[in-house]
Design an enzyme around this catalytic site. Structure first.
Site, PDB file in Angstrom:
ATOM      1  N   ASP A  71      -0.701  12.644  12.438  1.00  0.00           N
ATOM      2  CA  ASP A  71      -1.113  13.953  11.928  1.00  0.00           C
ATOM      3  C   ASP A  71      -1.397  15.056  12.940  1.00  0.00           C
ATOM      4  OD1 ASP A  71      -1.249  11.996  10.000  1.00  0.00           O
ATOM      5  OD2 ASP A  71      -3.034  12.762   9.054  1.00  0.00           O
ATOM      6  N   GLU A 119      -9.980   2.041  11.621  1.00  0.00           N
ATOM      7  CA  GLU A 119      -8.669   2.703  11.454  1.00  0.00           C
ATOM      8  C   GLU A 119      -7.923   2.749  12.792  1.00  0.00           C
ATOM      9  OE1 GLU A 119      -9.198   6.553   9.739  1.00  0.00           O
ATOM     10  OE2 GLU A 119      -7.038   6.962   9.603  1.00  0.00           O
TER      11      GLU A 119
HETATM   12  C1  GLC Z   1      -3.843   9.397   8.212  1.00  0.00           C
HETATM   13  C2  GLC Z   1      -2.849   8.848   9.239  1.00  0.00           C
HETATM   14  C3  GLC Z   1      -1.600   8.372   8.524  1.00  0.00           C
HETATM   15  C4  GLC Z   1      -1.984   7.344   7.464  1.00  0.00           C
HETATM   16  C5  GLC Z   1      -3.057   7.893   6.522  1.00  0.00           C
HETATM   17  C6  GLC Z   1      -3.633   6.828   5.605  1.00  0.00           C
HETATM   18  O1  GLC Z   1      -3.362  10.531   7.592  1.00  0.00           O
HETATM   19  O2  GLC Z   1      -2.540   9.796  10.203  1.00  0.00           O
HETATM   20  O3  GLC Z   1      -0.687   7.818   9.444  1.00  0.00           O
HETATM   21  O4  GLC Z   1      -0.871   6.956   6.745  1.00  0.00           O
HETATM   22  O5  GLC Z   1      -4.136   8.412   7.270  1.00  0.00           O
HETATM   23  O6  GLC Z   1      -4.112   5.744   6.337  1.00  0.00           O
END
Ligand code: GLC
Length: 426
Positions: free
Chosen positions: A162, A393
């Site tokens: 992102d 995460e």
């Molecule tokens: C964030 C991450 C993305 C992922 C999402 C859900 O947006 O950057 O890669 O898929 O979270 O975990």
């Protein structure tokens, strides 16, 4: 009695199960995300194969008629998330969804399940095959800009990385649309704001959504006329690998019809890789298509050339040298952004932290291409940060501290399917 990490990981997947699909983590991400679900299926497959396939079937249910599988499927509205279905306002698929896609790892995950399994798995792979072919076709047609032969992206969220500094080149070129509706972020209520993207980045993310809406989500037009257009080594290499894996699925299942087409995609993508080559840095980097400018840091996506089996001997050698340089600066490999480049922040999301699913595919590629030592380090470092900090995460590459979401599904899945020591022993 203390429960083992394997047991904890299984518990996380069960707890995040919403009846056939898994949320990445409760509250912060309350829907089904595209590449998260694919990775999560590998975790379920270690203890419940039926449930693993179910995850993928539900993901494909979100497919649009044009072939795109969106990055989020909103089966029901959850006011705790922004931007939800009332902001995207898409009408492409069976369910409301995001209007962009995500890295297409699905074919590669299906091939893994097929290779591990038996009769029942072949039938499941057959059921998903046409949808996956249509999705790849969408990337090669609607997400490939006119006059270019490299797949691109219209939104940093589509890359799954992102707020990586890679995207600054494209974001700098675009203005915030003064007509975007006022909005309240929810992510900073659930996670430490200093680890999340900035306000200006969010304004631009929302500006691109508005552009998509204004184009009625005509994806070809969004690619060619939208405010942001960059080529991403992540999507490019993951799609190239996925095309190679789709070809293997077709051959295994005896499906001849698309083989010529898939082979053409592979040949074109292998040649197009040079478009992303930054000779000064010695790495494959993100590139702004309209200005031609190329990013100047080694990101975790740069390391995916091995996974895609792309690049010349010299390009691979220089990529390895970059990883060795980075390995001497951090405790845990592989940071999502180059510690020597502008914008590195050890705890801010894609500006530095180590991401479990990236380590998995990077390490897999390195091992396949004979870079065993680096592959092992990247795997063992992920195992160590999980042992040290738990199922976060992502992780600070300098200290190993866990960042942002807790009890995270893909971290649990990567542990079970790949990083756990019991997996190595088996
Ligand atoms: C964030 C991450 C993305 C992922 C999402 C859900 O947006 O950057 O890669 O898929 O979270 O975990």
């Amino acid at each position: 009695m203390t429960i083992t990490l394997n047991e904890q990981a299984i518990e996380i997947l069960r707890k995040n199960d919403r009846g056939g699909f898994t949320v990445p983590t409760a509250r912060l991400y309350p829907y089904q995300w595209n590449w998260d679900s694919a990775f999560v299926a590998l975790g379920f497959a270690t203890f419940d194969r039926t449930r693993a396939w179910r995850e993928l079937e539900l993901l494909v249910e979100g497919q649009w008629p044009n072939g795109m599988i969106p990055h989020i499927i909103f089966r029901r509205d959850d006011p705790d998330y922004f931007p939800g279905p009332s902001v995207w306002r898409t009408a492409g698929g069976k369910f409301p969804s995001g209007g962009i896609s995500q890295p297409p790892v699905l074919a590669s995950i299906v091939l893994s399940l097929l290779e591990q399994g038996g009769e029942g798995d072949a039938a499941k792979a057959r059921e998903l095959y046409d949808a996956i072919f249509a999705w790849h076709n969408w990337y090669h047609t609607e997400r490939t800009p006119e006059g270019h032969d490299i797949v691109c992206t219209v939104h940093p969220w589509e890359t799954g990385r992102d707020n990586c500094p890679d995207w600054e080149l494209g974001l700098d070129r675009m203005a915030v649309d003064p007509d975007i509706d006022p909005y309240v972020r929810k992510d900073t209520e659930h996670a430490d704001a200093s680890q999340r993207p900035s306000k200006l980045q969010y304004d631009k993310f929302v500006t691109i959504i508005k552009a998509g809406r204004d184009l009625n989500w005509d994806q070809k037009r969004l690619t060619n006329e939208g405010p942001f257009l960059m080529a991403d080594p992540g999507i490019h290499f993951i799609l190239l690998r996925a095309d190679r894996d789709l070809l293997k699925i077709a051959q295994t299942l005896g499906l001849d019809e698309h083989i010529g087409q898939i082979q053409k995609w592979i040949d074109t993508a292998v040649r197009a890789s040079d478009y992303l080559w930054n000779d000064r840095l010695g790495a494959f980097c993100a590139r702004d298509v309209r200005s031609g400018e190329i990013s100047q840091g080694f990101s975790s996506a740069s390391a995916l050339c091995f996974y895609a089996d792309a690049g010349t001997t010299e390009q691979r050698k220089r990529s390895v040298e970059n990883m060795e340089r980075i390995a001497s600066k951090v405790q845990f490999m592989l940071p999502s952004w180059d510690p020597d480049a502008d914008g590195f922040e050890a705890q801010r999301y894609w500006c530095g932290p180590v991401w479990p699913q990236m380590n998995h595919i990077i390490s897999e590629g390195l091992a396949e291409q004979g870079e065993q030592e680096l592959a092992n380090r990247i795997r063992n470092d992920l195992a160590s940060v999980i042992q040290q900090s738990g199922f976060f995460e992502c992780f600070n590459p300098v200290t190993g501290a866990g960042c942002i979401g807790t009890d995270f599904s893909w971290t649990a899945a990567m542990w079970l399917a790949w990083a756990t020591p019991t997996k190595m022993a088996s």
